[in-house]
Enzyme design. Structure first.
Site, mmCIF file in Angstrom:
data_model
loop_
_atom_site.group_PDB
_atom_site.id
_atom_site.type_symbol
_atom_site.label_atom_id
_atom_site.label_comp_id
_atom_site.label_asym_id
_atom_site.label_seq_id
_atom_site.Cartn_x
_atom_site.Cartn_y
_atom_site.Cartn_z
ATOM 1 N N THR A 1 0.817 -1.224 0.000
ATOM 2 C CA THR A 1 0.000 0.000 0.000
ATOM 3 C C THR A 1 0.850 1.274 0.000
ATOM 4 O O THR A 1 0.342 2.351 -0.290
ATOM 5 C CB THR A 1 -0.881 0.045 1.260
ATOM 6 O OG1 THR A 1 -0.018 0.135 2.407
ATOM 7 C CG2 THR A 1 -1.746 -1.204 1.394
ATOM 8 N N ASP B 1 16.748 2.685 -1.920
ATOM 9 C CA ASP B 1 16.201 2.519 -0.562
ATOM 10 C C ASP B 1 17.255 2.962 0.453
ATOM 11 O O ASP B 1 18.281 2.288 0.632
ATOM 12 C CB ASP B 1 15.814 1.043 -0.343
ATOM 13 C CG ASP B 1 15.064 0.874 0.974
ATOM 14 O OD1 ASP B 1 15.612 1.261 2.027
ATOM 15 O OD2 ASP B 1 13.934 0.365 0.950
HETATM 16 C C1 PRP Z 1 11.685 4.956 3.910
HETATM 17 C C2 PRP Z 1 12.262 6.295 4.289
HETATM 18 C C3 PRP Z 1 11.061 7.010 4.841
HETATM 19 C C4 PRP Z 1 9.945 6.498 3.983
HETATM 20 C C5 PRP Z 1 9.611 7.532 2.964
HETATM 21 O O1 PRP Z 1 11.570 4.146 5.008
HETATM 22 O O2 PRP Z 1 13.322 6.201 5.187
HETATM 23 O O3 PRP Z 1 10.820 6.735 6.212
HETATM 24 O O4 PRP Z 1 10.408 5.302 3.344
HETATM 25 O O5 PRP Z 1 8.530 7.165 2.210
HETATM 26 P P1 PRP Z 1 7.133 7.924 2.257
HETATM 27 O O6 PRP Z 1 7.428 9.384 2.155
HETATM 28 O O7 PRP Z 1 6.426 7.393 1.036
HETATM 29 O O8 PRP Z 1 6.425 7.547 3.517
HETATM 30 P P2 PRP Z 1 11.062 2.622 4.921
HETATM 31 O O9 PRP Z 1 9.579 2.602 5.048
HETATM 32 O O10 PRP Z 1 11.638 1.986 3.690
HETATM 33 O O11 PRP Z 1 11.595 1.974 6.247
HETATM 34 P P3 PRP Z 1 13.109 1.671 6.690
HETATM 35 O O12 PRP Z 1 13.790 3.011 6.904
HETATM 36 O O13 PRP Z 1 12.930 0.938 7.948
HETATM 37 O O14 PRP Z 1 13.777 0.879 5.616
HETATM 38 N N1 URA Z 2 12.056 5.230 0.685
HETATM 39 C C1 URA Z 2 13.333 5.167 0.242
HETATM 40 O O1 URA Z 2 14.224 4.724 0.987
HETATM 41 N N2 URA Z 2 13.602 5.581 -0.996
HETATM 42 C C2 URA Z 2 12.661 6.075 -1.832
HETATM 43 O O2 URA Z 2 12.972 6.460 -2.970
HETATM 44 C C3 URA Z 2 11.340 6.130 -1.346
HETATM 45 C C4 URA Z 2 11.058 5.714 -0.086
#
Ligand code: PRP
Ligand code: URA
Length: 209
Positions: A108, A200
């Site tokens: 989602t 990521d």
């Molecule tokens: C990533 C990033 C943000 C989020 C951004 O975290 O560090 O927290 O995605 O995306 P958004 O603006 O669409 O919400 P992730 O959910 O991948 O978690 P992680 O840092 O634990 O890998």
């Molecule tokens: N979270 C990440 O880490 N990278 C992106 O580009 C979007 C969400």
């Protein structure tokens, strides 16, 4: 409406370009993220209030300026926000650190909350919420809502790369929160990743690719 500050100092732009390169490994990625966080922190703290104190230099008494009693808190969104904490702490060593745990559901793309631990006096502090990636904006919006629910009134959000979609979402939901980013990228792709972005961020910091 909050202000979007794009902190595109040449040193920051240069370091970010190295981070974007897929050939850059975790060690360099982490170090560069910390360095950029420190450089951005300099701009982000530019408006901190000063107050007068009386001191004595070896020569004479004087009224000197110090950062006023208003204290800071740094709050990373886990995991990737952790990579920006040390850089900011090197500027403001007395800042307290809170943690907000959110991950994006892979289907989602909506954020899921799993942790929240904040300094007990968080409502009296200037809060710097940090997360390198502002993509859809869902995580930042939820984290800001969590902070406000705990009484925070003075919050700024710092990221590294922002998508226009995320900026619009944060500005709409939290018009009082200024956003500081090193780059405003083009768009999101079909997986809600930032284009061109850097991939990521959490995986690149912690080597979990
Ligand atoms: C990533 C990033 C943000 C989020 C951004 O975290 O560090 O927290 O995605 O995306 P958004 O603006 O669409 O919400 P992730 O959910 O991948 O978690 P992680 O840092 O634990 O890998
Ligand atoms: N979270 C990440 O880490 N990278 C992106 O580009 C979007 C969400």
């Amino acid at each position: 409406m909050s202000t979007l500050h794009v902190i595109d100092h040449p040193l920051i732009v240069h370091k970010l370009s190295i981070m974007r390169n897929k050939k850059t490994g975790s060690k360099d990625f982490r170090e560069l993220l910390g360095e950029i966080a420190m450089l951005m922190g300099y701009e982000l703290t530019r408006d901190l209030p000063l107050e007068d104190i009386v001191i004595e230099t070896p020569i004479t008494k004087m009224t000197a300026k110090t950062v006023s009693g208003k204290k800071l808190a740094i709050v990373p969104i886990l995991r990737a926000g952790l990579g920006m904490v040390e850089g900011l702490q090197s500027l403001v060593p007395v800042a307290k650190v809170g943690h907000i745990g959110l991950y994006r559901d892979p289907e989602t793309h909506k954020p899921v909350e799993y942790y929240c631990k904040l300094p007990h006096d968080i409502e009296d502090r200037i809060v710097i919420l940090v997360d390198p990636m502002l993509a859809t904006g869902g995580s930042a919006v939820d984290a800001l809502t969590m902070l406000k629910a705990r009484g925070c009134k003075n919050i700024r959000f710092m990221c590294l790369v922002a998508a226009p979609e995320g900026v619009a979402k944060v500005q709409e939901a939290h018009p009082d929160v200024d956003i500081f980013t090193a780059a405003l990228d083009e768009r999101l792709n079909e997986h809600a990743y930032i284009v061109p972005g850097l991939g990521d961020a959490g995986d690149r910091i912690f080597g979990t690719l």
